[in-house]
Design a protein around this motif. Structure first.
Motif, PDB file in Angstrom:
ATOM      1  N   PRO A 137       0.844  -1.209   0.000  1.00 11.09           N
ATOM      2  CA  PRO A 137       0.000   0.000   0.000  1.00 11.09           C
ATOM      3  C   PRO A 137       0.876   1.254   0.000  1.00 11.09           C
ATOM      4  N   LEU A 138       0.484   2.209  -0.818  1.00  9.91           N
ATOM      5  CA  LEU A 138       1.281   3.427  -0.940  1.00  9.91           C
ATOM      6  C   LEU A 138       1.171   4.268   0.332  1.00  9.91           C
ATOM      7  N   PRO A 139       2.257   4.840   0.775  1.00 15.16           N
ATOM      8  CA  PRO A 139       2.261   5.591   2.046  1.00 15.16           C
ATOM      9  C   PRO A 139       1.410   6.858   1.971  1.00 15.16           C
ATOM     10  N   LYS A 140       1.045   7.357   3.147  1.00 13.73           N
ATOM     11  CA  LYS A 140       0.231   8.577   3.225  1.00 13.73           C
ATOM     12  C   LYS A 140       1.149   9.795   3.290  1.00 13.73           C
ATOM     13  N   VAL A 141       1.783  10.060   2.149  1.00 14.28           N
ATOM     14  CA  VAL A 141       2.642  11.234   1.978  1.00 14.28           C
ATOM     15  C   VAL A 141       2.233  11.914   0.675  1.00 14.28           C
ATOM     16  N   ASP A 142       2.686  13.140   0.493  1.00 10.52           N
ATOM     17  CA  ASP A 142       2.300  13.901  -0.701  1.00 10.52           C
ATOM     18  C   ASP A 142       2.967  13.384  -1.971  1.00 10.52           C
ATOM     19  N   SER A 143       4.176  12.834  -1.841  1.00 14.09           N
ATOM     20  CA  SER A 143       4.886  12.372  -3.026  1.00 14.09           C
ATOM     21  C   SER A 143       5.990  11.399  -2.644  1.00 14.09           C
ATOM     22  N   MET A 144       6.438  10.625  -3.641  1.00 13.19           N
ATOM     23  CA  MET A 144       7.571   9.723  -3.481  1.00 13.19           C
ATOM     24  C   MET A 144       8.627  10.120  -4.510  1.00 13.19           C
ATOM     25  N   VAL A 145       9.848  10.388  -4.031  1.00 12.39           N
ATOM     26  CA  VAL A 145      10.952  10.791  -4.902  1.00 12.39           C
ATOM     27  C   VAL A 145      11.915   9.617  -5.031  1.00 12.39           C
ATOM     28  N   PHE A 146      12.108   9.133  -6.259  1.00 10.51           N
ATOM     29  CA  PHE A 146      12.982   7.994  -6.533  1.00 10.51           C
ATOM     30  C   PHE A 146      14.305   8.502  -7.112  1.00 10.51           C
ATOM     31  N   LYS A 147      15.404   8.075  -6.536  1.00  7.05           N
ATOM     32  CA  LYS A 147      16.711   8.430  -7.069  1.00  7.05           C
ATOM     33  C   LYS A 147      17.185   7.315  -8.006  1.00  7.05           C
ATOM     34  N   VAL A 148      17.591   7.721  -9.222  1.00 12.57           N
ATOM     35  CA  VAL A 148      17.920   6.748 -10.264  1.00 12.57           C
ATOM     36  C   VAL A 148      19.335   6.991 -10.789  1.00 12.57           C
ATOM     37  N   LEU A 149      20.116   5.895 -10.922  1.00 14.83           N
ATOM     38  CA  LEU A 149      21.428   5.936 -11.562  1.00 14.83           C
ATOM     39  C   LEU A 149      21.328   5.190 -12.888  1.00 14.83           C
ATOM     40  N   GLN A 150      21.740   5.828 -13.979  1.00 21.79           N
ATOM     41  CA  GLN A 150      21.690   5.251 -15.316  1.00 21.79           C
ATOM     42  C   GLN A 150      23.125   5.057 -15.807  1.00 21.79           C
ATOM     43  N   THR A 151      23.529   3.793 -15.965  1.00 21.65           N
ATOM     44  CA  THR A 151      24.900   3.475 -16.356  1.00 21.65           C
ATOM     45  C   THR A 151      24.971   3.125 -17.838  1.00 21.65           C
ATOM     46  N   TYR A 152      25.987   3.667 -18.524  1.00 25.59           N
ATOM     47  CA  TYR A 152      26.186   3.425 -19.950  1.00 25.59           C
ATOM     48  C   TYR A 152      27.320   2.424 -20.171  1.00 25.59           C
ATOM     49  N   SER A 153      27.350   1.880 -21.374  1.00 24.41           N
ATOM     50  CA  SER A 153      28.344   0.865 -21.711  1.00 24.41           C
ATOM     51  C   SER A 153      29.766   1.419 -21.739  1.00 24.41           C
ATOM     52  N   ASP A 154      29.923   2.743 -21.847  1.00 25.31           N
ATOM     53  CA  ASP A 154      31.256   3.344 -21.826  1.00 25.31           C
ATOM     54  C   ASP A 154      31.684   3.749 -20.422  1.00 25.31           C
ATOM     55  N   GLY A 155      30.873   3.400 -19.415  1.00 32.44           N
ATOM     56  CA  GLY A 155      31.230   3.695 -18.028  1.00 32.44           C
ATOM     57  C   GLY A 155      30.633   4.982 -17.485  1.00 32.44           C
ATOM     58  N   GLU A 156      30.052   5.811 -18.340  1.00 27.84           N
ATOM     59  CA  GLU A 156      29.429   7.045 -17.880  1.00 27.84           C
ATOM     60  C   GLU A 156      28.168   6.737 -17.064  1.00 27.84           C
ATOM     61  N   ILE A 157      27.893   7.583 -16.060  1.00 30.40           N
ATOM     62  CA  ILE A 157      26.716   7.403 -15.205  1.00 30.40           C
ATOM     63  C   ILE A 157      25.941   8.716 -15.126  1.00 30.40           C
ATOM     64  N   SER A 158      24.659   8.657 -15.466  1.00 36.24           N
ATOM     65  CA  SER A 158      23.770   9.815 -15.292  1.00 36.24           C
ATOM     66  C   SER A 158      23.035   9.641 -13.968  1.00 36.24           C
ATOM     67  N   ARG A 159      23.127  10.660 -13.119  1.00 35.03           N
ATOM     68  CA  ARG A 159      22.552  10.580 -11.781  1.00 35.03           C
ATOM     69  C   ARG A 159      21.288  11.448 -11.722  1.00 35.03           C
ATOM     70  N   TRP A 160      20.140  10.789 -11.811  1.00 30.46           N
ATOM     71  CA  TRP A 160      18.845  11.480 -11.735  1.00 30.46           C
ATOM     72  C   TRP A 160      18.395  11.448 -10.277  1.00 30.46           C
ATOM     73  N   ILE A 161      18.952  12.378  -9.501  1.00 30.28           N
ATOM     74  CA  ILE A 161      18.783  12.300  -8.045  1.00 30.28           C
ATOM     75  C   ILE A 161      18.331  13.611  -7.417  1.00 30.28           C
ATOM     76  N   ASP A 162      18.169  14.663  -8.208  1.00 30.28           N
ATOM     77  CA  ASP A 162      17.840  15.970  -7.638  1.00 30.28           C
ATOM     78  C   ASP A 162      16.332  16.086  -7.392  1.00 30.28           C
ATOM     79  N   PRO A 163      15.910  16.281  -6.132  1.00 37.10           N
ATOM     80  CA  PRO A 163      14.476  16.434  -5.847  1.00 37.10           C
ATOM     81  C   PRO A 163      13.978  17.787  -6.306  1.00 37.10           C
TER      82      PRO A 163
END
Length: 245
Positions: A137-163
């Motif tokens: 069951p989804l919590p009783k909060v206004d929103s859920m912020v998910f932090k995501v790391l996206q790794t590429y085959s050349d070793g680069e990482i995009s950090r989608w973490i800013d709220p």
């Protein structure tokens, strides 16, 4: 003079093209971030969401996705849908207080989900991939912020973490946000006091009906008594001898 005008027109056209390219290029890169779809769900319920991952690189493929669930909004039940060519692993953490799910008290909750591409399943340039998840069951909060790391085959990482920040522009690397709305009240429900308020009216109606019935019976008895008395009077009149004088 004509040559000067042509030269100025050509220069203006080149400048406009360069500016448009810069603006469109910036808009394209800014919009191509990881998102969660749909973007809204109801508190207390279950939701099927998908993390949509576009590939931003022109030369490398996305081969790993790590999604961290918010610590301030733990979820008791989290399950993933198989994605062809990708393996999935989860991590757990202790939660206090425990989470109640169908009458059971859970002291652990999923904290991280990691998808890893196998073979040729990586997200190639110009493509995107969705990673479905069911949670609740989804919590009783206004929103859920998910932090995501996206790794590429050349070793680069995009950090989608800013709220997101209220009233501010979208950050450079925004984290996916699931907005949670309060659950709607069940349809047709009425306050318990409504029945209590109507009770005195019902009693008054019963008293009025009883009084009307009593008056009706009394009137019927009086009418029958009048008929009896009238009959007796008529009988006495017939028995009285008739004078012959």
């Amino acid at each position: 003079m004509t040559r000067f005008r042509r030269t100025a027109t050509a220069a203006a056209a080149l400048a406009f093209t360069a500016a448009a390219t810069a603006v469109l290029g910036f808009a394209g890169s800014a919009s191509a971030h990881v998102t969660v779809n749909p973007k809204e769900a109801a508190q207390g319920g279950y939701a099927r969401v998908a993390f949509r991952v576009p590939n931003e690189s022109d030369t490398a493929s996305t081969n790993k996705i790590e999604v961290t669930l918010p610590e301030n909004a733990p979820v008791g039940s989290v399950s993933t849908m198989p994605v062809p060519g990708w393996t999935v692993a989860t991590e757990k953490r202790k939660v206090d207080p425990p989470i109640e799910v169908h009458g059971s008290q859970l002291t652990e909750a999923i904290s991280k989900i990691t998808w890893t591409a196998t073979g040729d399943a990586a997200v190639k340039p110009g493509q995107f991939q969705e990673f479905p998840v069911s949670m609740g069951p989804l919590p009783k909060v206004d929103s859920m912020v998910f932090k995501v790391l996206q790794t590429y085959s050349d070793g680069e990482i995009s950090r989608w973490i800013d709220p997101p920040a209220p009233g501010a522009e979208e950050p450079e690397h925004p984290a996916p946000v699931l907005t949670l709305a309060a659950a709607a009240a069940p349809a047709g429900s009425a306050p318990a006091s409504a029945a209590a308020v109507s009770s005195p009216d019902d009693d008054d109606d019963d008293d009025g009906n009883g009084l009307a019935v009593g008056l009706g019976v009394a009137g019927l008895v009086a009418g029958l008594a009048g008929l009896v008395l009238g009959g007796l009077a008529f009988s006495r009149t017939r028995r009285k001898p008739v004078s012959t004088s």
